[in-house]
Design an enzyme around this catalytic site. Sequence first.
Site, PDB file in Angstrom:
ATOM      1  N   GLY A 276       0.836  -1.202   0.000  1.00 27.46           N
ATOM      2  CA  GLY A 276       0.000   0.000   0.000  1.00 27.46           C
ATOM      3  C   GLY A 276       0.864   1.242   0.000  1.00 27.46           C
ATOM      4  CB  SER A 278       5.373   5.566   1.266  1.00 29.68           C
ATOM      5  OG  SER A 278       5.764   4.969   0.070  1.00 29.68           O
ATOM      6  CB  VAL A 280      -0.333   2.859   5.609  1.00 25.08           C
ATOM      7  CG1 VAL A 280      -0.722   1.718   6.534  1.00 25.08           C
ATOM      8  CG2 VAL A 280      -1.501   3.829   5.452  1.00 25.08           C
ATOM      9  CB  ALA A 281       4.754   1.367   4.126  1.00 24.76           C
ATOM     10  CD  GLU A 295       5.914  -5.972  -3.103  1.00 23.98           C
ATOM     11  OE1 GLU A 295       6.211  -5.062  -3.914  1.00 23.98           O
ATOM     12  OE2 GLU A 295       6.027  -7.161  -3.357  1.00 23.98           O
ATOM     13  CB  CYS A 330       2.388   0.022  -7.166  1.00 22.78           C
ATOM     14  SG  CYS A 330       2.424  -1.693  -7.636  1.00 22.78           S
TER      15      CYS A 330
HETATM   16  N1  LIG Z   1       4.665  -1.921  -4.180  1.00 25.77           N
HETATM   17  C1  LIG Z   1       3.622  -2.625  -4.576  1.00 25.77           C
HETATM   18  O1  LIG Z   1       3.716  -3.791  -4.946  1.00 25.77           O
HETATM   19  C2  LIG Z   1       2.268  -1.972  -4.573  1.00 25.77           C
HETATM   20  C3  LIG Z   1       1.190  -2.627  -5.151  1.00 25.77           C
HETATM   21  C4  LIG Z   1      -0.048  -1.996  -5.169  1.00 25.77           C
HETATM   22  C5  LIG Z   1      -0.191  -0.739  -4.621  1.00 25.77           C
HETATM   23  N2  LIG Z   1       0.865  -0.125  -4.073  1.00 25.77           N
HETATM   24  C6  LIG Z   1       0.732   1.221  -3.509  1.00 25.77           C
HETATM   25  O2  LIG Z   1      -0.481   1.318  -2.792  1.00 25.77           O
HETATM   26  C7  LIG Z   1      -0.939   2.658  -2.792  1.00 25.77           C
HETATM   27  C8  LIG Z   1      -2.403   2.691  -3.198  1.00 25.77           C
HETATM   28  O3  LIG Z   1      -3.186   2.030  -2.282  1.00 25.77           O
HETATM   29  P1  LIG Z   1      -3.966   2.770  -1.099  1.00 25.77           P
HETATM   30  O4  LIG Z   1      -3.906   4.229  -1.302  1.00 25.77           O
HETATM   31  O5  LIG Z   1      -5.272   2.141  -0.957  1.00 25.77           O
HETATM   32  O6  LIG Z   1      -3.015   2.380   0.104  1.00 25.77           O
HETATM   33  P2  LIG Z   1      -3.276   2.521   1.671  1.00 25.77           P
HETATM   34  O7  LIG Z   1      -1.929   2.483   2.294  1.00 25.77           O
HETATM   35  O8  LIG Z   1      -4.157   3.656   1.993  1.00 25.77           O
HETATM   36  O9  LIG Z   1      -4.103   1.194   2.036  1.00 25.77           O
HETATM   37  C9  LIG Z   1      -3.572  -0.094   1.844  1.00 25.77           C
HETATM   38  C10 LIG Z   1      -4.208  -1.046   2.842  1.00 25.77           C
HETATM   39  O10 LIG Z   1      -3.779  -0.707   4.151  1.00 25.77           O
HETATM   40  C11 LIG Z   1      -4.904  -0.596   5.017  1.00 25.77           C
HETATM   41  N3  LIG Z   1      -4.538   0.340   6.083  1.00 25.77           N
HETATM   42  C12 LIG Z   1      -4.609   1.687   6.068  1.00 25.77           C
HETATM   43  N4  LIG Z   1      -4.142   2.181   7.229  1.00 25.77           N
HETATM   44  C13 LIG Z   1      -3.759   1.131   7.993  1.00 25.77           C
HETATM   45  C14 LIG Z   1      -3.181   0.998   9.279  1.00 25.77           C
HETATM   46  N5  LIG Z   1      -2.904   2.053  10.048  1.00 25.77           N
HETATM   47  N6  LIG Z   1      -2.915  -0.242   9.744  1.00 25.77           N
HETATM   48  C15 LIG Z   1      -3.171  -1.334   8.999  1.00 25.77           C
HETATM   49  N7  LIG Z   1      -3.722  -1.264   7.752  1.00 25.77           N
HETATM   50  C16 LIG Z   1      -4.002  -0.051   7.258  1.00 25.77           C
HETATM   51  C17 LIG Z   1      -6.019  -0.156   4.094  1.00 25.77           C
HETATM   52  O11 LIG Z   1      -7.266  -0.411   4.671  1.00 25.77           O
HETATM   53  C18 LIG Z   1      -5.731  -0.995   2.874  1.00 25.77           C
HETATM   54  O12 LIG Z   1      -6.233  -2.314   3.035  1.00 25.77           O
HETATM   55  C19 LIG Z   1      -0.085   3.388  -3.791  1.00 25.77           C
HETATM   56  O13 LIG Z   1       0.864   4.147  -3.100  1.00 25.77           O
HETATM   57  C20 LIG Z   1       0.588   2.262  -4.568  1.00 25.77           C
HETATM   58  O14 LIG Z   1       1.823   2.606  -5.148  1.00 25.77           O
HETATM   59  C21 LIG Z   1       2.087  -0.717  -4.025  1.00 25.77           C
END
Ligand SMILES: NC(=O)c1ccc[n+]([C@@H]2O[C@H](COP(=O)([O-])OP(=O)(O)OC[C@H]3O[C@@H](n4cnc5c(N)ncnc54)[C@H](O)[C@@H]3O)[C@@H](O)[C@H]2O)c1
Length: 549
Positions: A276, A278, A280-281, A295, A330
């Site tokens: 997801g 960066s 949240v990561a 990721e 992504c």
């Molecule tokens: N590197 C990769 O392989 C890859 C693949 C797909 C998407 N992405 C990235 O994902 C992003 C798009 O997705 P998004 O905006 O929905 O991401 P996001 O980080 O908002 O959400 C991703 C997931 O995390 C969960 N989440 C949110 N906050 C959380 C927390 N505090 N604790 C635990 N879980 C939590 C969300 O509910 C969701 O299921 C883009 O930045 C994209 O580049 C990366």
Amino acid sequence: MSRLLSRQHLAAVRRSAPFACVSRWLHTPSFATVSPQEVSGSSPAEVQNFVQGSWTASANWNWIVDPLNGDKFIKVAEVQGTEIKSFMESLSKCPKHGLHNPLKAPERYLMYGDISAKAAHMLGQPTVLDFFAKLIQRVSPKSYQQALAEVQVSQKFLENFCGDQVRFLARSFAVPGNHLGQRSNGYRWPYGPVAIITPFNFPLEIPLLQLMGALYMGNKPVLKVDSKVSIVMEQMIRLLHDCGLPAEDMDFINSDGAVMNKLLLEANPKMTLFTGSSRVAEKLAADLKGRVKLEDAGFDWKILGPDVQEVDYVAWVCDQDAYACSGQKCSAQSVLFMHKNWSSSGLLEKMKKLSERRKLEDLTIGPVLTVTTEAMIEHMNNLLKIRGSKVLFGGEPLANHSIPKIYGAMKPTAVFVPLEEILKSGNFELVTKEIFGPFQVVTEYSEDQLELVLEACERMNAHLTAAIVSNDPLFLQDVLGRSVNGTTYAGIRARTTGAPQNHWFGPAGDPRGAGIGTPEAIKLVWSCHREIIYDVGPVPESWALPSAT
Ligand SMILES: NC(=O)c1ccc[n+]([C@@H]2O[C@H](COP(=O)([O-])OP(=O)(O)OC[C@H]3O[C@@H](n4cnc5c(N)ncnc54)[C@H](O)[C@@H]3O)[C@@H](O)[C@H]2O)c1
């Protein structure tokens, strides 16, 4: 029970529905509890949780709106902070040494080979491929071809891990020791209780591949998929159960981010795979004290080298990379560094023409699920304040649509920003901000400016995918040798997107970086190294007590 009810409901719908509807249901696979074509505001679908071997609801339903018309069309049983106990208990039932490992229950490696074979076969049926492609389209709108490709990659992945291939993932090694009876064995060991968190853009491929990798290596995962799209994985779990997945091996939770965060802190999984943003990561990396694999965001670059050739092909790949799935990959092309030799090739005009073929009717352009139209326009206007920048094409909202305002709707857009301006410290952050939509920055460099291009790549934070479009071996060698992106395509056919099951996909340059797809990715993410040093003797007859050391 709820499964039974759903199937009864399904039967009732089949009985009462008009002919076209009946025919759609007849083409609905046996494990399914929804029909992609039938889900609507007047016939909403339900998504449940799966914990400790049963499907469960929750006190709270979260309504998901149809990205194409704003109707409330799916209700998701989102677990609340007060309801996480059963998920904690379930994870706690798995020891740190996992459900299986090379020295415990090895027959489960074979069982997972069989499950994969059955699931690959079932997913490969034309009606099942079509079912998942259409379901994906409903929640994460993309063209049928893009959605189908996601299902096909998932199916091929399952085929790759049939038969003995799961046990081969846990292949160990032995090194002779110093004396008779001694040898060291290196094993791939599971983490035990683990968590998987995935985003909205690949509702099937990302969660399925990570889930199976976790299970293959002997872990017990709790899976959380973005609620906007979790219906797809809910149906896939039903398919996996039909193919023999033991009910106690995994849990499936629907919740918002905050509740999932709480579960992670309280249940203490030994490893969490996060895919997801960066933002949240980084939060999870801190909260979980580094017990994560990530990721995260991609700001993916493409460099067109000095050798201009195959202009039509390169233009088409640029269009696909930047705008397929409305730029919500992504790996999407975020910035294009174009050698000046391409300026007179007509490349940009061709890209413009190709972008104009995209239309909402076939979802070759469509709703943007995490960036609003206003936010994209604001970003573009900020870029346009930079000296020398201009809109190359797009730059306007989509017209004549009913996409709700919470989502974005933007024409495929390219903004030119001069290279020297990109590098200025005030501008760099802005230009390299990931816009998860149909948006790219284009720039140009001359022969003596390659250093500036490489400086820009070096200063970026996300090193996910990259493409070096050239067949000049010295140019390729130079750029490849001075860059780090984890999945880099090199050659005149290079692209930034494409995460098939046959090559590694993931970021590089970060020790927390995860991967997806290949045996190497599974082993890296879902197992750790354990070394057992056997030293069974015999103690030599000549042995005498040495002096103290
Ligand atoms: N590197 C990769 O392989 C890859 C693949 C797909 C998407 N992405 C990235 O994902 C992003 C798009 O997705 P998004 O905006 O929905 O991401 P996001 O980080 O908002 O959400 C991703 C997931 O995390 C969960 N989440 C949110 N906050 C959380 C927390 N505090 N604790 C635990 N879980 C939590 C969300 O509910 C969701 O299921 C883009 O930045 C994209 O580049 C990366």
